[in-house]
Design an enzyme around this catalytic site. Structure first.
Site, PDB file in Angstrom:
ATOM      1  N   GLU A 112     -58.374  82.902  20.068  1.00  0.00           N
ATOM      2  CA  GLU A 112     -57.395  83.974  20.221  1.00  0.00           C
ATOM      3  C   GLU A 112     -57.760  85.220  19.441  1.00  0.00           C
ATOM      4  O   GLU A 112     -57.329  86.316  19.731  1.00  0.00           O
ATOM      5  CB  GLU A 112     -55.994  83.482  19.826  1.00  0.00           C
ATOM      6  N   PRO A 129     -60.965  92.285  23.663  1.00  0.00           N
ATOM      7  CA  PRO A 129     -60.130  92.841  24.747  1.00  0.00           C
ATOM      8  C   PRO A 129     -59.353  94.074  24.283  1.00  0.00           C
ATOM      9  O   PRO A 129     -58.926  94.875  25.102  1.00  0.00           O
ATOM     10  CB  PRO A 129     -59.159  91.703  25.086  1.00  0.00           C
TER      11      PRO A 129
HETATM   12  C1  9D3 Z   1     -53.520  87.934  22.760  1.00  0.00           C
HETATM   13  C2  9D3 Z   1     -53.841  87.638  24.170  1.00  0.00           C
HETATM   14  N1  9D3 Z   1     -55.238  87.641  24.557  1.00  0.00           N
HETATM   15  C3  9D3 Z   1     -55.746  89.026  24.682  1.00  0.00           C
HETATM   16  C4  9D3 Z   1     -55.704  89.463  26.110  1.00  0.00           C
HETATM   17  C5  9D3 Z   1     -56.072  86.820  23.667  1.00  0.00           C
HETATM   18  C6  9D3 Z   1     -57.498  86.741  24.023  1.00  0.00           C
HETATM   19  C7  9D3 Z   1     -57.943  86.367  25.283  1.00  0.00           C
HETATM   20  C8  9D3 Z   1     -59.295  86.286  25.582  1.00  0.00           C
HETATM   21  C9  9D3 Z   1     -58.450  87.053  23.063  1.00  0.00           C
HETATM   22  C10 9D3 Z   1     -59.799  86.952  23.369  1.00  0.00           C
HETATM   23  C11 9D3 Z   1     -60.207  86.569  24.613  1.00  0.00           C
HETATM   24  C12 9D3 Z   1     -61.656  86.479  24.910  1.00  0.00           C
HETATM   25  N2  9D3 Z   1     -62.188  87.757  25.441  1.00  0.00           N
HETATM   26  C13 9D3 Z   1     -63.039  88.506  24.734  1.00  0.00           C
HETATM   27  O1  9D3 Z   1     -63.413  88.112  23.651  1.00  0.00           O
HETATM   28  C14 9D3 Z   1     -63.483  89.784  25.269  1.00  0.00           C
HETATM   29  C15 9D3 Z   1     -63.130  90.486  26.470  1.00  0.00           C
HETATM   30  C16 9D3 Z   1     -62.257  90.170  27.560  1.00  0.00           C
HETATM   31  O2  9D3 Z   1     -61.601  89.122  27.635  1.00  0.00           O
HETATM   32  N3  9D3 Z   1     -62.152  91.088  28.570  1.00  0.00           N
HETATM   33  C17 9D3 Z   1     -62.838  92.251  28.578  1.00  0.00           C
HETATM   34  N4  9D3 Z   1     -63.649  92.597  27.598  1.00  0.00           N
HETATM   35  C18 9D3 Z   1     -63.803  91.713  26.565  1.00  0.00           C
HETATM   36  S1  9D3 Z   1     -64.765  91.969  25.227  1.00  0.00           S
HETATM   37  C19 9D3 Z   1     -64.384  90.531  24.529  1.00  0.00           C
END
Ligand code: 9D3
Length: 242
Positions: free
Chosen positions: A114, A87
Site C-alpha cells: 500500500e 500512483p
Molecule cells: C491508497 C490506494 N492505492 C493508491 C491508488 C494504493 C496503491 C495501489 C497500488 C499503492 C500502490 C500501488 C502500486 N502502484 C504503484 O506502485 C505505481 C503506479 C500505479 O499503480 N499506477 C500508475 N503509476 C504508478 S507508479 C507506481
C-alpha cells in the site's frame, strides 16, 4: 548514464532490461543499469521488508531501514535524482523523459504494498512519478516504462537522431500519419495513389493533412497545444469543414 533500480521483485525487471533496445544501449556502454533487491538490505533474520501501518488499517508498508540501506549502497551525490514510482506522483511525460535523459545518475525506487514509510520520501526521494491514472500492483512496470522513454533520448541509443526528434509528440505534438509498405495492393486494399506519385511536395501535404485529421478526431487536446503554422491552420480549417 547510470540507473539503479531498487525493488523487492527483481525478476520482473531482468527480462525487459536484458532484451531489446536497452540491451544494445547497455552493450554500447551508454547505459549502466543495475537491479538492487531491497530484501538484501533487511536487518532481521526473517528478511522482513514490510510491516503494518501505524494507526491501523489494511495493507502493508515498506519499512524504511532496508530502503535507506539499499539507496546508500548505490552511492548517491547531490545531483542524483532519487525517484519513487508512485500512483501519487507527477504524471510522466515526453518532456519529463527528455529532461531526465540529461542526468548522470537516477535511482528508481519501486513501491509495492500500500505504500512506503513517509521518512523515505522526506529524506531520500527527490521526486515522485506516476505513469497514469490506473492502479497497478507495483512500481516495477512503471520503472521500465520510465527507463524506456528516457533511454530513447540518450545520444546513441536510437540509431538515427531523426527518428527520435521527428517522432509523434516530438515534432509538432501531433499523431503520426498513416504509413504503408509493399505490396501496392493487399487483399483488395490499395496504397493511396499520392504515395506512389514521387511528388514529394504533394506527399508532404498529404501526410500533414492525415496527421491533422487523425489528431483532430482522436486527440483534440493535442491540437490545442500544438503550435500550428499558417499552412497547417489552413489544412485544419479545410478538414473541419468536411
Ligand atoms: C491508497 C490506494 N492505492 C493508491 C491508488 C494504493 C496503491 C495501489 C497500488 C499503492 C500502490 C500501488 C502500486 N502502484 C504503484 O506502485 C505505481 C503506479 C500505479 O499503480 N499506477 C500508475 N503509476 C504508478 S507508479 C507506481
Amino acid at each position: 548514464m547510470r540507473i539503479d533500480i531498487l525493488t523487492l521483485f527483481p525478476g520482473i525487471l531482468t527480462g525487459p532490461i536484458e532484451e531489446s533496445l536497452l540491451k544494445k544501449a547497455r552493450d554500447k556502454g551508454l547505459l549502466d543499469i543495475r537491479i538492487i533487491n531491497i530484501r538484501d538490505f533487511t536487518v532481521d533474520k526473517h528478511k522482513t521488508a514490510d510491516d503494518n501501518p501505524y494507526g491501523g488499517g489494511a495493507g502493508m508498508v515498506l519499512k524504511p531501514e532496508p530502503v535507506f540501506k539499499a539507496v546508500e549502497s548505490v552511492g548517491i551525490d547531490k545531483d542524483t535524482k532519487v525517484i519513487l514510482l508512485s500512483p501519487a506522483g507527477n504524471r510522466l511525460s515526453q518532456k519529463k523523459a527528455k529532461e531526465l535523459a540529461k542526468e548522470k545518475h537516477l535511482v528508481l525506487i519501486c513501491g509495492h504494498y500500500e505504500g512506503i514509510d513517509e521518512r523515505v520520501k522526506e529524506e531520500l526521494v527527490t521526486e515522485e512519478i506516476s505513469i497514469g491514472d490506473y492502479v497497478l500492483t507495483g512500481g516495477e512496470l512503471p520503472a521500465l516504462v520510465l527507463i524506456d522513454a528516457v533511454a530513447r533520448f540518450v545520444p546513441g541509443v536510437v540509431k538515427e537522431k531523426e527518428s527520435v526528434e521527428k517522432d509523434s509528440f516530438n515534432d509538432k505534438g501531433l499523431l503520426d500519419y498513416p504509413c504503408y509498405t509493399r505490396p501496392e495492393e493487399f487483399r483488395g486494399k490499395k496504397v493511396p495513389e499520392v504515395l506512389l506519385s514521387g511528388n514529394h511536395k504533394k506527399i508532404e501535404h498529404w501526410r500533414k493533412t492525415e496527421a491533422l485529421r487523425r489528431t483532430l478526431q482522436r486527440r483534440p487536446d493535442l491540437i490545442d497545444a500544438a503550435k500550428l503554422d499558417k499552412e497547417e491552420q489552413q489544412i485544419l480549417k479545410e478538414i473541419s469543414e468536411q
